[in-house]
Write a protein that holds these residues in place. Sequence first.
Motif, mmCIF file in Angstrom:
data_model
loop_
_atom_site.group_PDB
_atom_site.id
_atom_site.type_symbol
_atom_site.label_atom_id
_atom_site.label_comp_id
_atom_site.label_asym_id
_atom_site.label_seq_id
_atom_site.Cartn_x
_atom_site.Cartn_y
_atom_site.Cartn_z
ATOM 1 N N MET A 1 -13.366 -12.551 -23.595
ATOM 2 C CA MET A 1 -13.993 -11.420 -24.279
ATOM 3 C C MET A 1 -15.515 -11.536 -24.310
ATOM 4 O O MET A 1 -16.214 -10.538 -24.321
ATOM 5 C CB MET A 1 -13.458 -11.323 -25.714
ATOM 6 N N PHE A 2 -16.003 -12.778 -24.356
ATOM 7 C CA PHE A 2 -17.437 -12.996 -24.538
ATOM 8 C C PHE A 2 -18.170 -13.259 -23.230
ATOM 9 O O PHE A 2 -19.300 -13.734 -23.233
ATOM 10 C CB PHE A 2 -17.653 -14.152 -25.505
ATOM 11 N N THR A 3 -17.532 -12.953 -22.109
ATOM 12 C CA THR A 3 -18.156 -13.144 -20.803
ATOM 13 C C THR A 3 -19.442 -12.336 -20.691
ATOM 14 O O THR A 3 -19.476 -11.145 -21.026
ATOM 15 C CB THR A 3 -17.183 -12.707 -19.690
ATOM 16 N N GLY A 4 -20.509 -13.001 -20.245
ATOM 17 C CA GLY A 4 -21.796 -12.333 -20.091
ATOM 18 C C GLY A 4 -22.572 -12.203 -21.378
ATOM 19 O O GLY A 4 -23.672 -11.644 -21.385
ATOM 20 N N TRP A 5 -22.033 -12.778 -22.480
ATOM 21 C CA TRP A 5 -22.701 -12.684 -23.778
ATOM 22 C C TRP A 5 -22.799 -14.074 -24.368
ATOM 23 O O TRP A 5 -23.763 -14.782 -24.129
ATOM 24 C CB TRP A 5 -21.908 -11.741 -24.674
ATOM 25 N N TYR A 6 -21.792 -14.512 -25.130
ATOM 26 C CA TYR A 6 -21.798 -15.890 -25.617
ATOM 27 C C TYR A 6 -21.674 -16.867 -24.445
ATOM 28 O O TYR A 6 -22.235 -17.960 -24.473
ATOM 29 C CB TYR A 6 -20.633 -16.133 -26.571
ATOM 30 N N VAL A 7 -20.903 -16.444 -23.453
ATOM 31 C CA VAL A 7 -20.710 -17.255 -22.244
ATOM 32 C C VAL A 7 -21.464 -16.571 -21.110
ATOM 33 O O VAL A 7 -21.047 -15.516 -20.633
ATOM 34 C CB VAL A 7 -19.216 -17.379 -21.887
ATOM 35 N N PRO A 8 -22.586 -17.107 -20.662
ATOM 36 C CA PRO A 8 -23.405 -16.436 -19.644
ATOM 37 C C PRO A 8 -22.676 -16.305 -18.307
ATOM 38 O O PRO A 8 -21.797 -17.107 -17.971
ATOM 39 C CB PRO A 8 -24.630 -17.353 -19.514
ATOM 40 N N PHE A 9 -23.053 -15.269 -17.559
ATOM 41 C CA PHE A 9 -22.545 -15.134 -16.197
ATOM 42 C C PHE A 9 -23.033 -16.316 -15.357
ATOM 43 O O PHE A 9 -24.136 -16.836 -15.561
ATOM 44 C CB PHE A 9 -23.047 -13.832 -15.559
ATOM 45 N N LYS A 10 -22.210 -16.720 -14.404
ATOM 46 C CA LYS A 10 -22.601 -17.786 -13.494
ATOM 47 C C LYS A 10 -23.496 -17.207 -12.395
ATOM 48 O O LYS A 10 -23.100 -16.272 -11.689
ATOM 49 C CB LYS A 10 -21.362 -18.434 -12.877
ATOM 50 N N LEU A 11 -24.683 -17.761 -12.267
ATOM 51 C CA LEU A 11 -25.663 -17.261 -11.306
ATOM 52 C C LEU A 11 -26.017 -18.340 -10.297
ATOM 53 O O LEU A 11 -25.563 -19.483 -10.396
ATOM 54 C CB LEU A 11 -26.919 -16.790 -12.041
ATOM 55 N N ASN A 12 -26.820 -17.926 -9.296
ATOM 56 C CA ASN A 12 -27.267 -18.850 -8.249
ATOM 57 C C ASN A 12 -26.081 -19.552 -7.605
ATOM 58 O O ASN A 12 -25.998 -20.785 -7.541
ATOM 59 C CB ASN A 12 -28.253 -19.875 -8.829
ATOM 60 N N ARG A 13 -25.158 -18.732 -7.150
ATOM 61 C CA ARG A 13 -23.922 -19.234 -6.539
ATOM 62 C C ARG A 13 -23.504 -18.286 -5.425
ATOM 63 O O ARG A 13 -23.941 -17.129 -5.389
ATOM 64 C CB ARG A 13 -22.812 -19.309 -7.588
ATOM 65 N N PRO A 14 -22.664 -18.736 -4.535
ATOM 66 C CA PRO A 14 -22.168 -17.818 -3.491
ATOM 67 C C PRO A 14 -21.167 -16.828 -4.064
ATOM 68 O O PRO A 14 -20.530 -17.089 -5.096
ATOM 69 C CB PRO A 14 -21.512 -18.769 -2.487
ATOM 70 N N LEU A 15 -21.038 -15.705 -3.404
ATOM 71 C CA LEU A 15 -20.059 -14.694 -3.791
ATOM 72 C C LEU A 15 -18.654 -15.239 -3.563
ATOM 73 O O LEU A 15 -18.367 -15.825 -2.515
ATOM 74 C CB LEU A 15 -20.278 -13.429 -2.959
ATOM 75 N N GLU A 16 -17.769 -15.056 -4.540
ATOM 76 C CA GLU A 16 -16.404 -15.561 -4.424
ATOM 77 C C GLU A 16 -15.549 -14.585 -3.623
ATOM 78 O O GLU A 16 -15.789 -13.383 -3.614
ATOM 79 C CB GLU A 16 -15.807 -15.773 -5.810
ATOM 80 N N SER A 17 -14.524 -15.124 -2.975
ATOM 81 C CA SER A 17 -13.644 -14.280 -2.156
ATOM 82 C C SER A 17 -12.922 -13.247 -3.003
ATOM 83 O O SER A 17 -12.703 -12.104 -2.578
ATOM 84 C CB SER A 17 -12.632 -15.148 -1.403
ATOM 85 N N ALA A 18 -12.556 -13.621 -4.247
ATOM 86 C CA ALA A 18 -11.875 -12.675 -5.136
ATOM 87 C C ALA A 18 -12.791 -11.501 -5.465
ATOM 88 O O ALA A 18 -12.330 -10.361 -5.608
ATOM 89 C CB ALA A 18 -11.440 -13.382 -6.412
ATOM 90 N N GLU A 19 -14.085 -11.759 -5.571
ATOM 91 C CA GLU A 19 -15.035 -10.690 -5.850
ATOM 92 C C GLU A 19 -15.180 -9.772 -4.644
ATOM 93 O O GLU A 19 -15.305 -8.548 -4.796
ATOM 94 C CB GLU A 19 -16.385 -11.287 -6.236
ATOM 95 N N ARG A 20 -15.150 -10.345 -3.456
ATOM 96 C CA ARG A 20 -15.218 -9.513 -2.247
ATOM 97 C C ARG A 20 -14.023 -8.570 -2.172
ATOM 98 O O ARG A 20 -14.162 -7.388 -1.823
ATOM 99 C CB ARG A 20 -15.259 -10.398 -1.004
ATOM 100 N N HIS A 21 -12.842 -9.090 -2.500
ATOM 101 C CA HIS A 21 -11.637 -8.263 -2.442
ATOM 102 C C HIS A 21 -11.610 -7.215 -3.549
ATOM 103 O O HIS A 21 -10.883 -6.225 -3.448
ATOM 104 C CB HIS A 21 -10.388 -9.143 -2.535
#
Length: 338
Positions: A1-21
């Motif tokens: 629930m707290f993704t991108g807020w209390y728990v920051p987004f993960k940055l400076n990383r390669p794009l994941e295959s699940a995100e591509r799909h």
Amino acid sequence: MFTGWYVPFKLNRPLESAERHAALPFHPQPGVIPDTYGSLIHFNSTYTDFIDRKDRLRGMVSTTAGLVGIIVAIIMGAFSIGLFMVDLLQGNDVLINMAFSILFLLMVIGFIWFTWSRQLKKDMFTYTHYPIRFNRKTRKVYVFRHNGPNGVLTVPWDEVFWHIGRGMQQKYLCDVRGHVMDGVRVKDTFAVGQYFDDGQIGRIQATWEFIRRYMEEGPETVAEHPLDRLIDKSVTPSWTNCYLWVGASMGPSFVALRYVLFPLFYPIVGLLTLGRWLTLNSCKDPVWPPEVEAECQVEPNDPNRWEEPSYLWEFANRPGVVERNEERMRQQSENLKG
């Protein structure tokens, strides 16, 4: 629930295959009716504004529990000091009590600091909302972060990798998410609108279809029926808005039992309403910098400027609106099943 807020987004990383799909299409989605599900706050021919992912949880259970915990801790700390002062005035052996009181006060201070630093400071005394603006004339996306220098992320619409994002803890929670790419690496990330569980992924598709049509085809194309040209969301931090939002967050099953469970239902709703109201009223309004406002001028007689409600779901009282919403959701469900 707290993704991108209390728990920051993960940055400076390669794009994941699940995100591509999970990439969102720039072509029409057959059978998907545009809808914003309480995410839209401004709409006109120049730009449209959405709330961001964390809006749903602002001032809700975690923050309210933290506030209650701090109040209880302060009361207990004051009570401990009072007992020590009584012993001191009565001439009792105060060394043991003093040591206990100091230890207890340190625990209280530690609890308050931990609760504030890990939770409350991310919600209270910040901003009433964090808008994300889509300007179809400049073809830019503006992501509000804070008032001040470098407080707005500005990125060309065509350079964002749009996909269905998932929660970092609760993988079943989905949202419209944008990655700002640096080559093949994720440089920045933001989420647009409300999040839903993956059993309601059609709502994510409908939100995206609304945004896509606005940016690619124009403001006239996002509403398939005149009664769809309505904004549900109000960001005014009023008691009415807080109460309505908390009530809606309880879920229809719990609300249906409110008369049976009234000794439990109304205290919970009242406490959460107070928590959200205190939180949002401790915050200030977001202010777009002058250069953004200059790029987002709206014509005085813009025919596509949608009326904004003074409180949540204000326009649901208008004739035919509820029936049209039910019809749209039914069509949406049937189209996705087909």
